[in-house]
Design an enzyme around this catalytic site. Structure first.
Site, PDB file in Angstrom:
ATOM      1  N   GLY A 223      82.616  23.755  66.250  1.00  0.00           N
ATOM      2  CA  GLY A 223      84.108  24.013  66.462  1.00  0.00           C
ATOM      3  C   GLY A 223      84.636  25.318  66.104  1.00  0.00           C
ATOM      4  O   GLY A 223      83.919  26.256  66.634  1.00  0.00           O
TER       5      GLY A 223
ATOM      6  N   ASP B 253      92.589  30.689  72.464  1.00  0.00           N
ATOM      7  CA  ASP B 253      91.236  30.619  71.683  1.00  0.00           C
ATOM      8  C   ASP B 253      91.620  31.482  70.577  1.00  0.00           C
ATOM      9  O   ASP B 253      91.775  32.870  70.857  1.00  0.00           O
ATOM     10  CB  ASP B 253      90.227  31.525  72.745  1.00  0.00           C
ATOM     11  N   ILE B 254      91.724  31.135  69.101  1.00  0.00           N
ATOM     12  CA  ILE B 254      92.057  31.704  68.171  1.00  0.00           C
ATOM     13  C   ILE B 254      91.234  33.100  67.787  1.00  0.00           C
ATOM     14  O   ILE B 254      91.793  34.136  67.323  1.00  0.00           O
ATOM     15  CB  ILE B 254      92.155  31.003  66.943  1.00  0.00           C
TER      16      ILE B 254
ATOM     17  N   ASP C  16      85.156  26.944  63.433  1.00  0.00           N
ATOM     18  CA  ASP C  16      84.408  27.644  62.573  1.00  0.00           C
ATOM     19  C   ASP C  16      83.422  28.486  63.328  1.00  0.00           C
ATOM     20  O   ASP C  16      83.073  29.648  63.098  1.00  0.00           O
ATOM     21  CB  ASP C  16      83.830  26.599  61.481  1.00  0.00           C
TER      22      ASP C  16
ATOM     23  N   THR D 263      91.699  18.667  62.827  1.00  0.00           N
ATOM     24  CA  THR D 263      92.003  17.601  63.845  1.00  0.00           C
ATOM     25  C   THR D 263      90.581  17.377  64.677  1.00  0.00           C
ATOM     26  O   THR D 263      90.943  16.702  65.808  1.00  0.00           O
ATOM     27  CB  THR D 263      93.034  18.111  64.742  1.00  0.00           C
TER      28      THR D 263
HETATM   29  P1  ADP Z   1      87.943  20.272  61.654  1.00  0.00           P
HETATM   30  O1  ADP Z   1      86.554  20.463  61.133  1.00  0.00           O
HETATM   31  O2  ADP Z   1      88.925  21.195  60.739  1.00  0.00           O
HETATM   32  O3  ADP Z   1      88.529  19.277  62.203  1.00  0.00           O
HETATM   33  P2  ADP Z   1      87.053  21.575  64.160  1.00  0.00           P
HETATM   34  O4  ADP Z   1      86.880  23.057  64.544  1.00  0.00           O
HETATM   35  O5  ADP Z   1      86.213  20.456  64.601  1.00  0.00           O
HETATM   36  O6  ADP Z   1      87.933  21.717  62.584  1.00  0.00           O
HETATM   37  O7  ADP Z   1      88.524  21.332  65.091  1.00  0.00           O
HETATM   38  C1  ADP Z   1      89.876  22.087  64.632  1.00  0.00           C
HETATM   39  C2  ADP Z   1      90.658  22.506  65.802  1.00  0.00           C
HETATM   40  O8  ADP Z   1      90.237  23.622  66.416  1.00  0.00           O
HETATM   41  C3  ADP Z   1      90.305  21.246  66.984  1.00  0.00           C
HETATM   42  O9  ADP Z   1      91.581  21.028  67.426  1.00  0.00           O
HETATM   43  C4  ADP Z   1      89.803  22.118  68.245  1.00  0.00           C
HETATM   44  O10 ADP Z   1      89.867  21.607  69.500  1.00  0.00           O
HETATM   45  C5  ADP Z   1      90.217  23.351  67.860  1.00  0.00           C
HETATM   46  N1  ADP Z   1      89.387  24.601  68.192  1.00  0.00           N
HETATM   47  C6  ADP Z   1      88.021  24.594  68.362  1.00  0.00           C
HETATM   48  N2  ADP Z   1      87.726  25.943  68.891  1.00  0.00           N
HETATM   49  C7  ADP Z   1      88.736  26.592  69.003  1.00  0.00           C
HETATM   50  C8  ADP Z   1      89.163  27.879  69.107  1.00  0.00           C
HETATM   51  N3  ADP Z   1      88.188  28.926  69.579  1.00  0.00           N
HETATM   52  N4  ADP Z   1      90.455  28.287  69.142  1.00  0.00           N
HETATM   53  C9  ADP Z   1      91.405  27.515  68.846  1.00  0.00           C
HETATM   54  N5  ADP Z   1      91.237  26.107  68.344  1.00  0.00           N
HETATM   55  C10 ADP Z   1      89.925  25.720  68.512  1.00  0.00           C
END
Ligand code: ADP
Length: 176
Positions: free
Chosen positions: A38, A16-17, A40, A124
């Site tokens: 997501g 989890d980033i 964001d 993605t």
């Molecule tokens: P975008 O609109 O650029 O596609 P998203 O947030 O929908 O952005 O997804 C981008 C990636 O981030 C996806 O692969 C998703 O699984 C991943 N993601 C979602 N939450 C987290 C998190 N807390 N930490 C890391 N990656 C995440």
């Protein structure tokens, strides 16, 4: 998985980033910097309202560009907000824009004297970029940047699930 690029490190982890302690984490934002679903939403929830307050002052960010704010309550001191392209079939400059989102984020990190940066798999999720191609573009941008700039010591891709991790690992092995 971890590899050395020059004197720097490129690493891939599942996680989890919002829990990363790199100098900056990168947010997959939208052009209005309005927050959303997501990663964001997760970053704004974990970081608290100081991040959105700065985003409002900045006002927006074109696709392929990046801006920087405080990390608020996050371990990372900074959030770099970049806007990846929405995937619409691949003939609308998506690849160049996705590369640019990564390069502009790294340039901003360098300009601020930061040494370590964590990226999610930009575009993605909701933005629909095919994972294999997005991974190749993101990794190539990171590798090229590290070859050209020795100031960034660590670039980490934080993948949210095992499938994304496997795809990034396979693509990285293919690029070395
Ligand atoms: P975008 O609109 O650029 O596609 P998203 O947030 O929908 O952005 O997804 C981008 C990636 O981030 C996806 O692969 C998703 O699984 C991943 N993601 C979602 N939450 C987290 C998190 N807390 N930490 C890391 N990656 C995440």
């Amino acid at each position: 998985m971890e590899v050395n690029i020059g004197k720097s490190v490129l690493s891939l982890v599942i996680g989890d980033i919002t829990e990363e302690s790199t100098d900056a984490i990168v947010n997959a934002a939208n052009e209005r910097l309005a927050g959303g679903a997501g990663v964001d939403g997760a970053i704004h929830r974990a970081g608290g309202p100081a991040i959105m307050a700065e985003c409002r002052k900045i006002g927006g960010c074109p696709t392929g560009q990046a801006v920087i704010t405080t990390g608020g309550n996050l371990k990372a001191k900074h959030v770099i907000h970049t806007v990846g392209p929405i995937y619409r079939g691949g003939a609308r400059n998506e690849a160049a824009l996705l590369r640019s989102a990564h390069v502009e984020s790294l340039k901003l990190a360098s300009a601020k004297g930061l040494k370590s940066v964590a990226f999610p798999a930009i575009s993605t999720g909701v933005y629909g970029y095919p994972l294999e191609e997005a991974a190749r573009i993101a990794l190539t941008a990171a590798i090229d940047y590290l070859h050209e700039h020795s100031d960034i010591e660590l670039i980490r891709f934080v993948l949210f699930d095992g499938r994304a991790y496997e795809v990034f690992s396979t693509e990285l092995k293919g690029l070395l």
